[in-house]
Scaffold this motif. Structure first.
Motif, short mmCIF file in Angstrom:
data_model
loop_
_atom_site.label_atom_id
_atom_site.label_comp_id
_atom_site.label_asym_id
_atom_site.label_seq_id
_atom_site.Cartn_x
_atom_site.Cartn_y
_atom_site.Cartn_z
N LEU A 106 0.84 -1.21 0.00
CA LEU A 106 0.00 0.00 0.00
C LEU A 106 0.86 1.26 0.00
O LEU A 106 0.63 2.20 -0.77
N GLY A 107 1.88 1.24 0.88
CA GLY A 107 2.79 2.39 0.98
C GLY A 107 3.47 2.65 -0.35
O GLY A 107 3.58 3.80 -0.80
N GLY A 108 3.89 1.57 -1.00
CA GLY A 108 4.58 1.69 -2.29
C GLY A 108 3.66 2.29 -3.35
O GLY A 108 4.06 3.17 -4.10
N LEU A 109 2.43 1.81 -3.39
CA LEU A 109 1.47 2.33 -4.38
C LEU A 109 1.26 3.83 -4.19
O LEU A 109 1.31 4.61 -5.15
N ILE A 110 1.05 4.22 -2.94
CA ILE A 110 0.80 5.65 -2.67
C ILE A 110 2.06 6.46 -2.96
O ILE A 110 2.01 7.52 -3.59
N TYR A 111 3.21 5.93 -2.51
CA TYR A 111 4.47 6.66 -2.70
C TYR A 111 4.78 6.87 -4.18
O TYR A 111 5.08 7.99 -4.61
N VAL A 112 4.72 5.80 -4.97
CA VAL A 112 5.06 5.93 -6.40
C VAL A 112 4.07 6.85 -7.10
O VAL A 112 4.47 7.72 -7.89
N PHE A 113 2.79 6.71 -6.77
CA PHE A 113 1.77 7.56 -7.41
C PHE A 113 2.05 9.04 -7.08
O PHE A 113 2.02 9.90 -7.98
N LEU A 114 2.31 9.32 -5.80
CA LEU A 114 2.55 10.72 -5.41
C LEU A 114 3.82 11.27 -6.04
O LEU A 114 3.85 12.40 -6.54
N THR A 115 4.88 10.45 -6.05
CA THR A 115 6.16 10.91 -6.63
C THR A 115 5.98 11.21 -8.12
O THR A 115 6.42 12.26 -8.61
N LEU A 116 5.31 10.31 -8.83
CA LEU A 116 5.10 10.53 -10.26
C LEU A 116 4.27 11.79 -10.50
O LEU A 116 4.56 12.58 -11.40
N SER A 117 3.26 11.98 -9.68
CA SER A 117 2.37 13.14 -9.89
C SER A 117 3.07 14.45 -9.52
O SER A 117 2.89 15.46 -10.21
N VAL A 118 3.88 14.42 -8.46
CA VAL A 118 4.62 15.63 -8.08
C VAL A 118 5.58 16.01 -9.21
O VAL A 118 5.69 17.18 -9.59
N LEU A 119 6.26 15.00 -9.75
CA LEU A 119 7.26 15.29 -10.80
C LEU A 119 6.61 15.49 -12.17
O LEU A 119 7.07 16.27 -12.99
N LYS A 172 11.64 6.90 -25.57
CA LYS A 172 10.42 7.74 -25.54
C LYS A 172 9.87 7.92 -24.12
O LYS A 172 9.04 8.78 -23.87
N VAL A 173 10.31 7.07 -23.17
CA VAL A 173 9.84 7.17 -21.78
C VAL A 173 10.39 8.44 -21.14
O VAL A 173 11.53 8.83 -21.40
N LYS A 174 9.58 9.07 -20.30
CA LYS A 174 10.05 10.30 -19.66
C LYS A 174 10.85 9.98 -18.39
O LYS A 174 10.56 9.00 -17.70
N LEU A 175 11.81 10.84 -18.13
CA LEU A 175 12.76 10.61 -17.05
C LEU A 175 12.08 10.43 -15.69
O LEU A 175 12.46 9.58 -14.88
N TYR A 176 11.06 11.24 -15.41
CA TYR A 176 10.45 11.20 -14.08
C TYR A 176 9.76 9.86 -13.80
O TYR A 176 9.67 9.42 -12.66
N MET A 177 9.27 9.22 -14.88
CA MET A 177 8.59 7.93 -14.69
C MET A 177 9.58 6.88 -14.18
O MET A 177 9.29 6.12 -13.27
N LEU A 178 10.75 6.90 -14.81
CA LEU A 178 11.80 5.97 -14.40
C LEU A 178 12.22 6.26 -12.96
O LEU A 178 12.39 5.35 -12.15
N THR A 179 12.37 7.56 -12.63
CA THR A 179 12.83 7.95 -11.29
C THR A 179 11.87 7.44 -10.22
O THR A 179 12.29 6.82 -9.24
N GLY A 180 10.58 7.71 -10.41
CA GLY A 180 9.60 7.31 -9.40
C GLY A 180 9.63 5.82 -9.13
O GLY A 180 9.64 5.38 -7.97
#
Lengths: 159, 550
Positions: free
Chosen positions: A103-116, B388-396
């Motif tokens: 659960l933590g991983g799902l939330i963490y990755v989703f938030l990180t991707l959305s922030v970036l 074609k993948v964006k850098l942030y996707m890989l990072t997360g």
């Protein structure tokens, strides 16, 4: 005296060496006449303190500019993404006993991707898809295929 | 040697291991091709998967990733002009112009064959030299080892160039980090400041991944624009012209041999990895080529030299790790970590004690080069898709994966905190201009150095032993010279003393060599002195005025 970046770094290292050197006096006595546990740290700390002083001198000689408060603010602004990511990672680890790795991983990755990456609806769907695919995939590989007992957290605890 | 190869071969040549190596090679090729994604990062990411494998399988997979990664960099370097890894920077100088002139297939083919020959030559040297070096390593006593660690750290710091003070501080900080937790001799708590969990200390793999991968990844997505960048440039699938390329490379065998030699030599030096060797080999190829005016415009020799050298460097780095049990760079530090995970402790007796594992590593390095050759075309298609993948996707995704992987290392929650702490440390160290490699090597070598020092202390409390043992004196003198090396490089041709630096190095180093046992080494020492005197005489004859100021 010029108060520049290297000056601050040198002072930090000098204080660190001094604190650790003092802390080495609290270490327990050695047994059987073997190498005391403080010897090696002190062998490291003395040159580290000495090099910090050299860096102080270098910082005064070099062409580095004085650090202004506004410069520091700009630097933090330029690095806002890494700081948010560090914050999110801290939260991920801090909440791990409750949320667990899945659960933590799902939330963490989703938030990180959305922030970036951004918060537009299409992006959010993409980020959710990536999070579910990779986090669940890796969780499955490690826990089911490799037999690693990953933290499950109190929410998903089954016993 | 052959009986050891026969012992290792059945262990390595199983269907499972070969499949794992194929996957590893493809992963390495792709990772090496992605700009900003280092080979070390790729090997680190593969590491957790190897925990459940046998030592031979795990190490063979990691070596496949390593070899693949070294060769993968040429794809993006040649097709997009952006080097996939620092080890293929020089490949872009001529590879990209040749590709732009409509010969992308030939340029790629030359790169692939050069990588292959570089790797194969290094594999042969590795098999021949490592056991011999290990025999010399058996002469080492704890005091010699300790001095060798000091030498490795000073060389690493001296390679930081103008930042040598920061390099030395970085190395010392690494050594200090390794003291936290418990002391090496009795396991008594040390520097835990009342935090019970800190008594475990910092496991070096989470430290290494934190500093190297975590800090770097976040540095790559600093701004929104950078985060949204695709991983590669505008790469297109091309047909690799293997036959024509092989002919071109074989016609230039002198360059191949010289560049492989440079690569292996640089690999043996602590901290001087393929980042340096590819540029050195390119420079030498340019100097010796009859067509040096073609360099920078698509010269074939300009692709052969860096690609041969960077793959050969891996062999050199493995020689030291296998023979002496000391990692010379980040990659071999990770390999050392992998060996320790599998309860294999590298030391000079490693090759003779564990011939099956040792020769499996040699063979895997050899085989991985063949796999790389065969899989390059296939991986090229994958690379074009990945760009074609964006850098942030890989990072997360990778940030999560590193946490998962580091937890899986020992099933210890603290390791994830270690990863986080050193991610922050690595990020700030980079931002403040500190070189990272000395810090990592300091962490890896710290406990080895303390263990050796405690053995020295247990045998004798006379500090003069550091100067009376020939090998110890040899390494300490080399360490002193390496500290002066950055100044020498900076002042060369400007200050008169720099003309006598190589002479002094030869004559001074001859003394410990003369003290070494046997009859060959004293003779070598005398030759070193004679060579030094000849060089001194030559320099003296040229006059006291520095050359460039004339």
């Amino acid at each position: 005296m010029t108060v520049n970046r290297d000056f601050f770094v040198a002072v930090f290292f000098f204080v660190l060496s001094a604190v650790m050197f003092v802390a080495s006096y609290w270490l327990p006595e050695p047994m059987f006449g073997q190498l005391p546990s403080w010897t090696w740290p002190r062998v490291i700390l003395v040159p580290l303190g000495f090099l910090s002083l050299i860096l102080v001198m270098q910082s005064q000689r070099g062409g580095q500019e004085r650090v202004e408060l506004s410069e520091l603010g700009r630097w933090f602004k330029e690095n806002v993404n890494p700081f948010i990511c560090f914050g999110l990672f801290f939260g991920f680890l801090y909440l791990m006993p409750v949320l667990g790795m899945l659960l933590g991983g799902l939330i963490y990755v989703f938030l990180t991707l959305s922030v970036l990456g951004g918060w537009k609806p299409r992006q959010l769907v993409l980020h959710a898809g990536i999070s579910v695919f990779f986090v669940f995939g890796m969780w499955a590989v490690f826990s089911l295929a490799l037999g690693v007992v990953l933290p499950e957290g109190t929410i998903l605890r089954v016993y | 040697m052959f009986e050891n190869i026969a012992l290792a071969a059945p262990e390595l040549f199983t269907l499972n291991t070969m499949l794992l190596m194929v996957v590893g090679t493809v992963a390495g090729l792709l990772a090496g091709a992605i700009p900003g994604f280092t080979i070390a990062m790729a090997v680190v990411l593969v590491l957790p998967f190897t925990f459940s494998m046998s030592p031979v399988q795990g190490l063979a997979t990691m070596i496949a990733v390593y070899v693949g990664g070294l060769s993968g960099g040429l794809m993006s370097g040649i097709l997009t002009g952006i080097p996939g890894t620092p080890s293929s920077v020089a490949t872009t100088f001529d590879g990209y112009p040749l590709a732009r002139s409509g010969k992308a297939g030939l340029a790629l083919g030359i790169g692939v064959w050069s990588s292959f020959f570089g790797g194969v030559i290094a594999a042969v040297i590795l098999m021949l030299v490592a056991p011999q070096l290990a025999r010399i390593g058996l002469e080492f006593q704890p005091v010699d080892y300790f001095s060798l660690v000091i030498f490795a750290l000073t060389v690493t710091a001296s390679l930081s160039g103008d930042q040598m003070v920061k390099g030395l501080m970085s190395g010392l900080l690494g050594l200090l980090v390794a003291t936290v937790g418990s002391d090496v001799v009795f396991g008594q708590p040390r520097f835990n400041f009342g935090v019970d969990v800190a008594e475990q200390g910092f496991a070096f793999l989470p430290v290494l991944v934190g500093i190297f991968a975590f800090g770097r990844l976040l540095g790559d997505v600093k701004t929104k624009e950078k985060a949204h960048q695709p991983l590669g440039g505008e790469a297109q699938v091309v047909h690799i012209d293997y036959l024509q390329a092989a002919r071109e490379v074989l016609r230039r065998w002198g360059n191949v041999l010289r560049s492989a030699g440079i690569g292996v030599f640089v690999g043996i030096l602590p901290a001087a990895g393929s980042t340096i060797s590819n540029i050195l080999a390119y420079d030498q190829a340019k100097k010796t080529s009859k067509e040096h005016e073609q360099f920078g415009k698509g010269a074939i020799d300009g692709i052969i030299a860096p690609e041969t050298a960077n793959n050969a460097t891996a062999g050199g780095a493995l020689i030291v790790m296998m023979a002496l049990g000391l990692p010379g760079d980040i990659m071999t530090a990770i390999m050392l970590g992998a060996l320790l995970v599998h309860d294999v402790i590298p030391s000079p007796s490693f090759i003779s004690d564990e011939p099956k594992i040792a020769y499996s590593i040699f063979l895997a390095f050899f085989v991985a080069n063949f796999m790389m050759l065969g899989l390059q075309s296939f991986t090229l298609r994958g690379f074009v898709l990945i760009t074609k993948v964006k850098l942030y996707m890989l990072t997360g995704v990778i940030l999560f994966y590193t946490a998962l992987g580091m937890f899986a290392l020992n099933n210890v929650f603290w390791d994830m905190w270690t990863l986080f702490i050193f991610g922050v440390v690595g990020f700030f160290m980079r931002a403040l201009g500190f070189p990272i490699v000395p810090l990592v090597l300091g962490v890896v070598l710290g406990r080895i150095a303390e263990a050796r020092l405690s053995q020295v202390y247990a045998r004798s409390d006379d500090i003069a032993v550091f100067l009376s043992r020939p090998w110890s004196l040899f390494f300490l003198l080399l360490a002193c010279f390496s500290l002066v090396f950055p100044t020498y490089q900076k002042q060369r041709g400007k200050a008169a003393w720099t003309r006598y630096y190589p002479t002094a190095l030869l004559i001074v180093m001859a003394y410990p060599v003369f003290l070494m046992p046997g009859s060959v080494r004293p003779v070598v020492a005398v030759l070193m002195v004679l060579a030094g005197l000849v060089m001194a005489g030559y320099q003296f004859k040229r006059g006291s005025v520095p050359q460039q100021s004339k």
